[in-house]
Design a protein around this motif. Sequence first.
Motif: not given
Length: 65
Positions: A9-34
């Motif tokens: 949950k995030h409150t934006f402070t400006t109007d307009g378009a906001h690009a959002i990307t999810a990043v997972y750093s990985g863990a033992t047995g699990f690959k990183e992913s973006t």
Amino acid sequence: MNNGTATLKHTFTTDGAHAITAVYSGATGFKESTSSSSTVNLSGGGNPGGNPGGTGSLGTGSLGS
């Protein structure tokens, strides 16, 4: 993370378009992913105090494997 779903949950402070990307750093047995970038467009609608921000939701998605 709950049942394979991450929530942010995030409150934006400006109007307009906001690009959002999810990043997972990985863990033992699990690959990183973006994820690919998703865009949410916001319009504050004249909030009191001059803060044009607002909140938005991208719904659900997947990082892949």
